[in-house]
Design a protein around this motif. Structure first.
Motif, PDB file in Angstrom:
ATOM      1  N   MET A 229       0.804  -1.203   0.058  1.00  0.00           N
ATOM      2  CA  MET A 229       0.277   0.012   0.126  1.00  0.00           C
ATOM      3  C   MET A 229       0.899   1.331  -0.121  1.00  0.00           C
ATOM      4  N   ASP A 230       0.303   2.250  -0.740  1.00  0.00           N
ATOM      5  CA  ASP A 230       1.216   3.543  -0.965  1.00  0.00           C
ATOM      6  C   ASP A 230       0.481   4.718  -0.123  1.00  0.00           C
ATOM      7  N   LEU A 231       1.292   5.151   0.932  1.00  0.00           N
ATOM      8  CA  LEU A 231       0.347   6.211   1.830  1.00  0.00           C
ATOM      9  C   LEU A 231       0.919   7.751   1.164  1.00  0.00           C
ATOM     10  N   GLN A 232       1.616   7.791  -0.036  1.00  0.00           N
ATOM     11  CA  GLN A 232       2.102   9.109  -0.399  1.00  0.00           C
ATOM     12  C   GLN A 232       0.662   9.814  -1.187  1.00  0.00           C
ATOM     13  N   VAL A 233      -0.169   8.923  -1.592  1.00  0.00           N
ATOM     14  CA  VAL A 233      -1.287   9.500  -2.023  1.00  0.00           C
ATOM     15  C   VAL A 233      -2.603   9.698  -1.182  1.00  0.00           C
ATOM     16  N   LEU A 234      -2.337   9.454   0.179  1.00  0.00           N
ATOM     17  CA  LEU A 234      -3.210   9.481   1.320  1.00  0.00           C
ATOM     18  C   LEU A 234      -3.844  11.078   1.262  1.00  0.00           C
ATOM     19  N   PRO A 235      -2.840  12.154   1.461  1.00  0.00           N
ATOM     20  CA  PRO A 235      -3.536  13.110   1.500  1.00  0.00           C
ATOM     21  C   PRO A 235      -4.641  14.021   0.705  1.00  0.00           C
ATOM     22  N   LEU A 236      -4.431  13.170  -0.508  1.00  0.00           N
ATOM     23  CA  LEU A 236      -5.137  13.818  -1.704  1.00  0.00           C
ATOM     24  C   LEU A 236      -6.627  13.584  -1.447  1.00  0.00           C
TER      25      LEU A 236
ATOM     26  N   ALA B  27     -13.897   3.004  -9.408  1.00  0.00           N
ATOM     27  CA  ALA B  27     -14.164   2.966 -10.694  1.00  0.00           C
ATOM     28  C   ALA B  27     -13.100   4.088 -11.040  1.00  0.00           C
ATOM     29  N   GLY B  28     -12.810   5.414 -10.670  1.00  0.00           N
ATOM     30  CA  GLY B  28     -12.353   6.426 -11.126  1.00  0.00           C
ATOM     31  C   GLY B  28     -10.716   6.154 -11.289  1.00  0.00           C
ATOM     32  N   VAL B  29     -10.211   5.564 -10.092  1.00  0.00           N
ATOM     33  CA  VAL B  29      -8.851   5.373 -10.168  1.00  0.00           C
ATOM     34  C   VAL B  29      -8.408   4.335 -11.000  1.00  0.00           C
ATOM     35  N   SER B  30      -9.423   3.019 -11.018  1.00  0.00           N
ATOM     36  CA  SER B  30      -9.249   2.109 -11.842  1.00  0.00           C
ATOM     37  C   SER B  30      -9.139   2.385 -13.438  1.00  0.00           C
ATOM     38  N   VAL B  31     -10.102   3.327 -13.454  1.00  0.00           N
ATOM     39  CA  VAL B  31     -10.056   3.799 -15.248  1.00  0.00           C
ATOM     40  C   VAL B  31      -8.699   4.540 -15.444  1.00  0.00           C
ATOM     41  N   GLY B  32      -8.280   5.546 -14.554  1.00  0.00           N
ATOM     42  CA  GLY B  32      -7.326   6.456 -14.885  1.00  0.00           C
ATOM     43  C   GLY B  32      -5.997   5.499 -14.771  1.00  0.00           C
TER      44      GLY B  32
ATOM     45  N   LEU C 104       0.784   5.797  -9.372  1.00  0.00           N
ATOM     46  CA  LEU C 104       0.451   4.260  -9.498  1.00  0.00           C
ATOM     47  C   LEU C 104       1.375   3.837 -10.491  1.00  0.00           C
ATOM     48  N   GLU C 105       1.162   4.534 -11.779  1.00  0.00           N
ATOM     49  CA  GLU C 105       1.763   4.262 -13.066  1.00  0.00           C
ATOM     50  C   GLU C 105       3.188   4.412 -13.004  1.00  0.00           C
ATOM     51  N   GLN C 106       3.534   5.697 -12.516  1.00  0.00           N
ATOM     52  CA  GLN C 106       4.960   6.185 -12.691  1.00  0.00           C
ATOM     53  C   GLN C 106       5.627   5.112 -11.588  1.00  0.00           C
ATOM     54  N   ARG C 107       5.152   4.455 -10.637  1.00  0.00           N
ATOM     55  CA  ARG C 107       6.023   3.738  -9.553  1.00  0.00           C
ATOM     56  C   ARG C 107       5.364   2.323  -9.892  1.00  0.00           C
TER      57      ARG C 107
ATOM     58  N   ALA D 147      -4.132  -1.843  -5.556  1.00  0.00           N
ATOM     59  CA  ALA D 147      -4.135  -2.435  -4.164  1.00  0.00           C
ATOM     60  C   ALA D 147      -3.593  -1.032  -3.359  1.00  0.00           C
ATOM     61  N   ALA D 148      -2.448  -0.334  -4.032  1.00  0.00           N
ATOM     62  CA  ALA D 148      -1.725   0.530  -3.373  1.00  0.00           C
ATOM     63  C   ALA D 148      -2.422   2.090  -3.213  1.00  0.00           C
ATOM     64  N   ALA D 149      -3.583   1.922  -3.897  1.00  0.00           N
ATOM     65  CA  ALA D 149      -4.496   3.065  -3.798  1.00  0.00           C
ATOM     66  C   ALA D 149      -5.741   2.972  -2.697  1.00  0.00           C
ATOM     67  N   LEU D 150      -5.559   1.844  -2.052  1.00  0.00           N
ATOM     68  CA  LEU D 150      -6.522   1.404  -1.200  1.00  0.00           C
ATOM     69  C   LEU D 150      -6.501   2.411   0.381  1.00  0.00           C
ATOM     70  N   PRO D 151      -5.305   2.630   0.514  1.00  0.00           N
ATOM     71  CA  PRO D 151      -5.449   3.703   1.771  1.00  0.00           C
ATOM     72  C   PRO D 151      -6.010   5.163   1.292  1.00  0.00           C
ATOM     73  N   PHE D 152      -5.831   5.411   0.110  1.00  0.00           N
ATOM     74  CA  PHE D 152      -6.460   6.580  -0.472  1.00  0.00           C
ATOM     75  C   PHE D 152      -8.047   6.432  -0.571  1.00  0.00           C
ATOM     76  N   ILE D 153      -8.317   5.492  -1.184  1.00  0.00           N
ATOM     77  CA  ILE D 153      -9.877   5.240  -1.234  1.00  0.00           C
ATOM     78  C   ILE D 153     -10.477   5.002   0.244  1.00  0.00           C
ATOM     79  N   ALA D 154     -10.075   4.539   1.174  1.00  0.00           N
ATOM     80  CA  ALA D 154     -10.365   4.312   2.462  1.00  0.00           C
ATOM     81  C   ALA D 154     -10.504   5.541   3.051  1.00  0.00           C
ATOM     82  N   ALA D 155      -9.605   6.422   2.779  1.00  0.00           N
ATOM     83  CA  ALA D 155      -9.439   7.766   3.580  1.00  0.00           C
ATOM     84  C   ALA D 155     -10.625   8.704   3.230  1.00  0.00           C
ATOM     85  N   THR D 156     -10.548   8.558   1.883  1.00  0.00           N
ATOM     86  CA  THR D 156     -11.964   9.389   1.023  1.00  0.00           C
ATOM     87  C   THR D 156     -13.251   9.003   1.562  1.00  0.00           C
ATOM     88  N   VAL D 157     -13.421   7.644   1.669  1.00  0.00           N
ATOM     89  CA  VAL D 157     -14.603   7.192   2.333  1.00  0.00           C
ATOM     90  C   VAL D 157     -14.884   7.716   4.027  1.00  0.00           C
TER      91      VAL D 157
END
Length: 208
Positions: free
Chosen positions: A1-8, A47-52, A142-145, A150-160
């Motif tokens: 999981m990647d926490l760098q996207v969490l603040p977004l 859906a948004g992150v997956s499509v992106g 996610l693509e750059q790294r 699954a690495a976006a799950l912290p971001f999605i969970a924080a959004t919810v």
């Protein structure tokens, strides 16, 4: 999981998004409608992150995104474009502050049932330019790294979780929040332009 996207995740829910969550907890079906709203937000974020992520993966096959630290990488160019668009949006919001009004559909949420709340949860994420830009930024990250969804799950969970704050607050402090929520809603309605500018500024700082 990647926490760098969490603040977004903070930016995802600033504006009409959190206003919707607040209005729903003041309605007649507060709990049921809020839970449906959260389900919509969750589905939209995934859906948004997956499509992106898929789009950037396709782009990456033909055009290298480059080193994330490189000033000329595609990822950096995307970030620069996003910042420019957000600055323009912030200036526009300030210029129209005297006549700014919240979207009309927010007024329909007072009596919204679960189905309507679910639809709103989807739409306030998938149709909001600021949220689309956030999800594209997460997807590019996610693509750059070379990271999976699954690495976006912290971001999605924080959004919810942020989207659930009004409901959680209502459940914990039901008596007080029934009196306070209408005042909070009124403040956000009369200062929607300020809420929008705050969202743009937060996202710009996070991108930079």
């Amino acid at each position: 999981m990647d926490l760098q996207v969490l603040p977004l995740a903070v930016t995802m829910m600033v504006g009409p998004q959190i206003m919707s969550a607040i209005i729903l907890v003041t309605g007649r079906q507060a709990v049921r409608a809020s839970l449906a709203f959260l389900a919509g937000v969750t589905a939209a974020a995934i859906a948004g992150v997956s499509v992106g992520r898929g789009v950037f993966a396709l782009v990456g096959n033909g055009v290298s995104l480059g080193d994330p630290s490189s000033a000329g990488s595609a990822g950096t160019i995307v970030q620069i474009v996003l910042v420019a668009l957000l600055l323009a949006a912030a200036v526009k919001s300030y210029a129209k502050r005297e006549t700014a009004k919240p979207p009309r559909w927010l007024g329909t949420l007072m009596d919204a049932g679960p189905r309507k709340a679910f639809e709103i949860g989807l739409l306030v994420i998938l149709l909001m330019p600021s949220d689309i830009m956030v999800m594209l930024a997460v997807a590019a990250h996610l693509e750059q790294r070379d990271l999976g969804l699954a690495a976006a799950l912290p971001f999605i969970a924080a959004t919810v979780l942020i989207a659930a704050l009004p409901l959680l607050t209502l459940l914990l402090f039901r008596g007080r929040m029934k009196r306070a929520m209408p005042r909070v809603r009124e403040w956000m309605n009369t200062r929607s332009w300020l809420v929008n500018i705050a969202a743009y500024v937060i996202f710009i700082l996070l991108v930079l």
